[in-house]
Design a protein around this motif. Structure first.
Motif, PDB file in Angstrom:
ATOM      1  N   VAL A 135       0.822  -1.215   0.000  1.00 13.56           N
ATOM      2  CA  VAL A 135       0.000   0.000   0.000  1.00 13.56           C
ATOM      3  C   VAL A 135       0.856   1.264   0.000  1.00 13.56           C
ATOM      4  CG1 VAL A 135      -2.085  -0.959   1.019  1.00 13.56           C
ATOM      5  CG2 VAL A 135      -0.231  -0.193   2.509  1.00 13.56           C
ATOM      6  N   ASP A 136       2.118   1.145   0.375  1.00 14.33           N
ATOM      7  CA  ASP A 136       3.036   2.284   0.220  1.00 14.33           C
ATOM      8  C   ASP A 136       3.737   2.093  -1.108  1.00 14.33           C
ATOM      9  OD1 ASP A 136       3.152   4.238   2.485  1.00 14.33           O
ATOM     10  OD2 ASP A 136       3.115   2.346   3.599  1.00 14.33           O
ATOM     11  N   HIS A 137       3.154   2.710  -2.133  1.00 20.26           N
ATOM     12  CA  HIS A 137       3.499   2.308  -3.497  1.00 20.26           C
ATOM     13  C   HIS A 137       4.956   2.543  -3.867  1.00 20.26           C
ATOM     14  CE1 HIS A 137      -0.862   2.455  -3.479  1.00 20.26           C
ATOM     15  NE2 HIS A 137      -0.820   1.615  -4.488  1.00 20.26           N
ATOM     16  N   GLU A 138       5.552   3.618  -3.340  1.00 18.92           N
ATOM     17  CA  GLU A 138       6.951   3.857  -3.704  1.00 18.92           C
ATOM     18  C   GLU A 138       7.840   2.780  -3.084  1.00 18.92           C
ATOM     19  OE1 GLU A 138       8.187   7.959  -3.731  1.00 18.92           O
ATOM     20  OE2 GLU A 138      10.264   7.376  -3.359  1.00 18.92           O
ATOM     21  N   HIS A 169       7.354  -0.464  -5.263  1.00 23.00           N
ATOM     22  CA  HIS A 169       8.019  -0.506  -6.566  1.00 23.00           C
ATOM     23  C   HIS A 169       9.544  -0.406  -6.442  1.00 23.00           C
ATOM     24  CE1 HIS A 169       4.380  -0.492  -8.915  1.00 23.00           C
ATOM     25  NE2 HIS A 169       3.918   0.595  -8.300  1.00 23.00           N
ATOM     26  N   LEU A 170      10.011   0.543  -5.628  1.00 24.23           N
ATOM     27  CA  LEU A 170      11.457   0.770  -5.542  1.00 24.23           C
ATOM     28  C   LEU A 170      12.181  -0.415  -4.898  1.00 24.23           C
ATOM     29  CD1 LEU A 170      13.420   3.149  -6.249  1.00 24.23           C
ATOM     30  CD2 LEU A 170      11.009   3.594  -6.617  1.00 24.23           C
ATOM     31  N   ASP A 216      12.788  -2.862  -7.540  1.00 25.56           N
ATOM     32  CA  ASP A 216      13.871  -2.439  -8.446  1.00 25.56           C
ATOM     33  C   ASP A 216      15.240  -2.652  -7.785  1.00 25.56           C
ATOM     34  OD1 ASP A 216      12.089  -1.630 -10.383  1.00 25.56           O
ATOM     35  OD2 ASP A 216      12.234   0.509  -9.937  1.00 25.56           O
ATOM     36  N   LEU A 217      15.321  -2.267  -6.514  1.00 24.90           N
ATOM     37  CA  LEU A 217      16.622  -2.325  -5.829  1.00 24.90           C
ATOM     38  C   LEU A 217      17.013  -3.754  -5.474  1.00 24.90           C
ATOM     39  CD1 LEU A 217      16.574   0.866  -3.575  1.00 24.90           C
ATOM     40  CD2 LEU A 217      17.187   0.594  -5.977  1.00 24.90           C
ATOM     41  N   TRP A 226      18.840   5.119   0.064  1.00 29.34           N
ATOM     42  CA  TRP A 226      17.395   5.078  -0.182  1.00 29.34           C
ATOM     43  C   TRP A 226      16.670   4.691   1.103  1.00 29.34           C
ATOM     44  CZ3 TRP A 226      13.880   0.792  -0.336  1.00 29.34           C
ATOM     45  CH2 TRP A 226      12.591   1.144  -0.728  1.00 29.34           C
ATOM     46  N   GLY A 265      16.897   7.546   3.521  1.00 30.11           N
ATOM     47  CA  GLY A 265      16.043   8.666   3.099  1.00 30.11           C
ATOM     48  C   GLY A 265      14.580   8.381   3.380  1.00 30.11           C
ATOM     49  N   LYS A 266      14.156   7.164   3.060  1.00 32.37           N
ATOM     50  CA  LYS A 266      12.754   6.782   3.286  1.00 32.37           C
ATOM     51  C   LYS A 266      12.430   6.796   4.783  1.00 32.37           C
ATOM     52  CE  LYS A 266      10.643   6.583  -0.268  1.00 32.37           C
ATOM     53  NZ  LYS A 266       9.674   7.599  -0.423  1.00 32.37           N
ATOM     54  N   GLU A 297      12.077  10.398   5.840  1.00 33.63           N
ATOM     55  CA  GLU A 297      10.883  10.990   5.242  1.00 33.63           C
ATOM     56  C   GLU A 297       9.612  10.479   5.918  1.00 33.63           C
ATOM     57  OE1 GLU A 297      11.069  10.642   0.881  1.00 33.63           O
ATOM     58  OE2 GLU A 297       8.963  10.065   1.001  1.00 33.63           O
ATOM     59  N   SER A 298       9.627   9.205   6.319  1.00 35.64           N
ATOM     60  CA  SER A 298       8.408   8.605   6.870  1.00 35.64           C
ATOM     61  C   SER A 298       8.263   8.834   8.371  1.00 35.64           C
ATOM     62  CB  SER A 298       8.399   7.084   6.626  1.00 35.64           C
ATOM     63  OG  SER A 298       8.777   6.786   5.313  1.00 35.64           O
TER      64      SER A 298
END
Lengths: 160, 821
Positions: free
Chosen positions: A30-33, A36-37, A40-41, A145, A148-149, A152-153
């Protein structure tokens, strides 16, 4: 000469990091970033696993080039679970816990790459040094990353 | 004076000119039927509010009603020309269904009330939430269509008064990547190029920028160059056969989501062939060696496989760009709303940087905006950034802003990046944002994955305030609706995509009790009792001009310096480009003229982000990389889209816009000539795919993605095979259900994925996996315009081609009638 040991440890820790990224992705769909990230990582670490395995034979280690498999059925279950709890405030605390854990694991992998690079320089081993120069910057980006997340959160989760 | 149907001929009559010449004047006028210019009581100065080009115009007023518009011949942007949306869109102001009284929700229904009651409800809830949870409970989501004075007031209230980090504009959906790409390359927002670069360029490269439809008057300028002596070569990158593609020397139609691979391959050839300005790179940039190393991995043959574009075309593009003497580069949604948005837009910057083509006539970059006042949303801090391009991670900047506002620096939230709208929706979903104030935008149609968005906005626990001019889909879900005045009914300034500031004056009174957005925000600030550190009101201005003067002070010494501009300077004559100050009293046509940038660590707006992960760059890292504030060359690897075609969803869906409509049609859908030109949703597919799926022009089809479905009539077009296109304008306000689908979906965003670019946080509207199925035969062609990128292929009935209704006839007048062709 303990290159084999270092490679074996890196192979384990990169596999572990990739797996952890995938688990976080599934748990926080539900935390889309994040979803997806993290996927990828995870691919970066999976590629590191292949690269390490490809070189390990020359150092007497037989390491599996295939990264640990994705979670399959468990993935679907976790995603559904994530969607169900997505509207509850506790998910925020779980996210902070998972990002903190991820950050620490990525730091561990980064330290492993530093060990390898130091050894490779001491032995003037261009192959190993090349491997570290290719992979380590990506580990640092994974670390940044996660960090940073986390920053930010944190505020919204902790003050709300 | 000639009469012309500007629906059938959107770009009007050619006025050709040559390289380096002045673009001829052509004055376009449209008045209500039966009126002549001599019948008009007054002409009131403004500029267009229906796209980002900034076409200057005068509003015709008769009996306190808007009755038409006329282009301003003396303005630098349009030299008198107007586009179709400018010519006809003004009629929406006079619609009978304008909101004229505040509404509040009572017993589940919206009922009329007075301003005191409505505002008190907003203030009571705000205060209760601040007491219970604090500023993190409140979010503000605004637009790209208010005025600078209003954004500055809103940003000051949110950042300086409430102290919330949750501020964004719908510019996140249209222009966030333009801003981010400029910040990444130059350390600061600010458009390097100028529209006058069109007059000088010998190559114009347009990346995902269908300028013919999004900024039709800018395209008119390009068409006039193409019709004149020594025309520029045009390179177009777009999966659709846009009017730009048709006029182009070279058209590349890449697979959606692969822009970075394409750009890296073009850069590969430019660098490999040495078509670069080494002296410029050495003197004015950092990071070139990283780019050289990265793009070496992308030979055209490899990119050809990824992008589905012949390698020869990539080589040819590099050759044309590499031999350009004056290269103008433009970018828009085909890059901004696609996979790896910022990374791709930054590679476009890199081309001009390594070729040393910045700040000289014809040499520029236009990272375009989507909306008319998007630039102001960015400058004034209404997109969450700190006002006047201050750097939230530079304590000195925060302190300086606190000085301007006379508050404690700790009151300004700067502990992390601002909360972008998609994250705000997530916080509303998890229940930690409990009041959302939406002004001048319609997220219930414009955000991705609408079923989710509606589910969030409808929650009982979310207090939704909507400030708008019509009862939009979003307003229908609100707890309080505040009726606003709009363009022509209030005064303020706004800035277009090439930094041109225009004054927009009040021409008529707003309908009923509707109030200017500025008055609403100021009223809220006073009712909330927001104070500075001396106990004086935080908002010290009371009308547009005093707000503008306050904003000027805030901008002093920053890149977007407005201190040399006054309302009286903007009255009459042409708009003025910022920075405008003591050093540049007439404004500044081109920035970065001598390889000087705003990127110094102490001055820059941002230290940047990782283009792939989005992680903010550490200040010390930036200082080490770029101590002297040079242009920053950033490389990026290609990462495939997160949703790729599969067996179940074998096609790729891109959404977009048409020339004749704007956003969710709240205005253009109420202008008869525009609505008739593009009356309903359609879906474009290629002739190849039409054959494969047994679907013909005009048939009804269903488009599905894992998130929902939309039914639309089919236009068989020249779009890239394997790709579907849906316009995103069509929601539900003019359907029975009002704000959501009743059965089949109509809004393209029912289908889009919740995913965004990690660096710019712009949602990805152009890379979803989809399928299409035939539903029913059609009785004629689809309602898609035939004059634009949605033009049909194959046999097509002449009578079904797009033309204007009777009232679409407009006037065109050249400066020298004989010079017109």
């Amino acid at each position: 000469m303990k290159f084999g040991l270092v490679l074996k440890e890196l192979h384990r820790s990169e596999n572990d990091l990739a797996h952890h990224l995938l688990v976080i992705s599934e748990q926080h769909k539900v935390d889309h970033e994040i979803y997806h990230l993290a996927r990828d990582l995870a691919r970066w670490s999976q590629q590191h696993v292949r690269d390490i395995a490809a070189i390990a034979g020359s150092y007497g280690e037989d390491l599996d080039p295939e990264p640990r498999g994705e979670a399959g059925l468990m993935e679907t279950l976790r995603e559904k679970g994530s969607e169900m709890v997505g509207r509850r405030p506790e998910t925020g605390m779980l996210l902070l816990r998972d990002l903190r854990e991820l950050y620490l694991r990525a730091c561990g992998v980064s330290a492993d790459w530093e060990l390898l690079a130091q050894a490779a320089q001491g032995k003037k081993d261009q192959d190993l040094l090349g491997l570290a120069e290719k992979c380590h910057p990506q580990t640092i980006r994974q670390m940044k990353w996660a960090n940073g997340k986390l920053k930010e959160s944190a505020t919204q989760v902790l003050v709300s | 004076m000639a009469q012309i149907d500007r629906i059938a001929e959107p770009w009007g009559t050619r006025t050709p000119y040559g390289s380096g010449d002045e673009w001829p004047v052509r004055v376009d006028t449209h008045l209500a039927e039966g009126l002549a210019p001599e019948d008009v009581d007054a002409w009131v100065q403004t500029a267009s509010l229906l796209h980002s080009n900034g076409d200057a115009m005068d509003i015709a007023v008769k009996d306190n009603r808007i009755v038409g518009v006329r282009g301003r011949a003396e303005d630098r942007v349009n030299h008198g020309r107007l586009g179709p949306k400018d010519l006809y869109g003004w009629q929406a102001n006079g619609s009978a269904d304008r909101l004229t009284r505040p509404l509040i929700r009572e017993g589940g229904k919206l009922v009329e009330t007075d301003w005191d009651t409505a505002m008190q409800r907003v203030v009571d809830r705000s205060k209760a939430l601040l007491a219970e949870q604090g500023p993190s409970a409140l979010g503000f989501y605004t637009t790209g269509q208010l005025f600078a004075e209003e954004y500055y007031t809103l940003g000051t209230i949110a950042h300086g008064g409430i102290g919330t980090n949750h501020v964004d504009g719908n510019t996140r959906l249209c222009t966030a990547t333009a801003a981010e790409a400029l910040k990444e390359s130059f350390g600061c927002d600010g458009q390097p190029g100028s529209y006058t670069d069109v007059d000088h360029a010998d190559v114009i490269a347009l990346y995902g920028h269908n300028v013919a439809e999004t900024q039709s008057v800018l395209w008119t300028r390009m068409l006039d160059r193409l019709a004149g002596p020594n025309p520029p070569k045009i390179i177009c990158v777009d999966p659709r056969p846009t009017p730009v593609a048709k006029a182009a020397t070279l058209h590349l139609a890449p697979r959606p989501g692969t822009n970075v691979a394409l750009m890296n391959a073009i850069l590969h050839d430019i660098i490999a062939n040495g078509w670069i300005d080494r002296e410029y790179v050495r003197a004015h940039t950092v990071g070139f060696s990283d780019l050289e190393k990265e793009v070496r991995k992308y030979p055209p043959a490899l990119a050809a496989e990824i992008c589905g574009v012949p390698a020869e075309q990539i080589q040819e593009a590099a050759r044309i760009i590499g031999h350009a003497e004056r290269l103008l580069t433009t970018v828009l949604q085909g890059f901004y709303q696609s996979n790896q948005a910022t990374a791709a837009a930054v590679q476009v910057n890199n081309i001009n940087i390594i070729r040393g083509m910045l700040g000289k006539p014809g040499c520029g970059i236009l990272q375009m905006n989507g909306q008319p006042t998007a630039e102001n949303t960015r400058e004034c801090g209404a997109d969450g950034d700190l006002a006047a391009f201050r750097n939230w991670s530079n304590d000195a900047h925060v302190k300086d802003l606190a000085r301007v506002w006379n508050i404690d620096p700790m009151s300004i939230p700067h502990y992390s990046p601002p909360t972008h709208v998609m994250q705000m929706m997530r916080y509303a979903e998890d229940g930690s944002i409990r009041m959302l104030w939406v002004s001048g935008t319609n997220p219930a149609v414009s955000l991705p994955e609408l079923a989710r968005v509606r589910g969030i906005l409808k929650q009982e626990r979310l207090f939704l305030v909507v400030q708008d001019i019509f009862l939009s889909e979003t307003a229908q879900l609100a707890d309080v609706v505040l009726p606003a005045a709009t363009w022509g009914e209030k005064t303020g300034t706004f800035t277009n995509a090439d930094r041109t500031v225009h004054l927009s004056e009040k021409a008529v009174d707003p309908p009923g009790e509707a109030r200017p957005d500025l008055d609403i925000f100021v009223d809220y600030a006073h009712r909330m009792g927001l104070k500075d550190k001396d106990g004086q009101p935080l908002i010290k201005w009371h009308d547009p001009e005093s707000a503008f003067e306050a904003w000027k002070e805030c901008s002093r010494g920053r890149p977007c310096d407005y201190t040399g501009i006054t309302y009286s300077k903007l009255r009459g004559g042409s708009g003025v480009q910022w920075p405008c100050n003591d050093e540049n009293p007439d404004g500044t046509e081109r920035i970065y003229a001598d390889g000087k940038f705003w990127a110094h660590p102490e001055y820059c707006e941002t230290y940047g982000r990782d283009l792939i992960t989005g992680a903010p760059v550490d200040p010390s890292e930036y200082k080490a990389l770029n101590p002297e504030g040079k242009a920053i060359i950033k490389a990026a690897e290609y990462v495939p889209p997160h949703e790729l075609p599969s067996r179940d969803f074998p096609l790729q869906l891109i959404t977009g816009r048409t020339l004749y409509q704007f956003h969710t049609r709240t205005k253009t859908g109420r202008a008869p000539e525009l609505q008739a030109a593009a009356p309903d949703v359609w879906v474009e597919l290629s002739a190849d795919d039409a054959g494969t799926y047994g679907i013909a022009e005009g048939d009804l089809a269903e488009v599905e993605t894992p998130r929902g479905s939309v039914r639309a009539r089919v236009r068989v077009s020249g779009i890239r095979p394997g790709v579907l296109f849906l316009p995103f304008h069509y929601g539900y306000w003019d359907t029975e259900a009002g704000h959501e689908p009743d059965g089949a979906g109509r809004a393209a965003n029912e289908l889009t994925i919740t995913d965004w670019d990690a660096a710019s946080k712009q949602p990805i509207f152009k890379t979803a996996a989809a399928r299409i199925t035939w539903v029913a035969g059609g009785e004629g062609p689809s309602p898609a315009p035939t004059t634009t990128a949605s033009a049909p292929v194959g046999d097509f009935p002449q009578e079904a081609r797009t033309k204007g209704i009777a009232s679409a006839l407009s006037d065109e007048a050249g400066s020298t009638e004989g010079g017109m062709r």
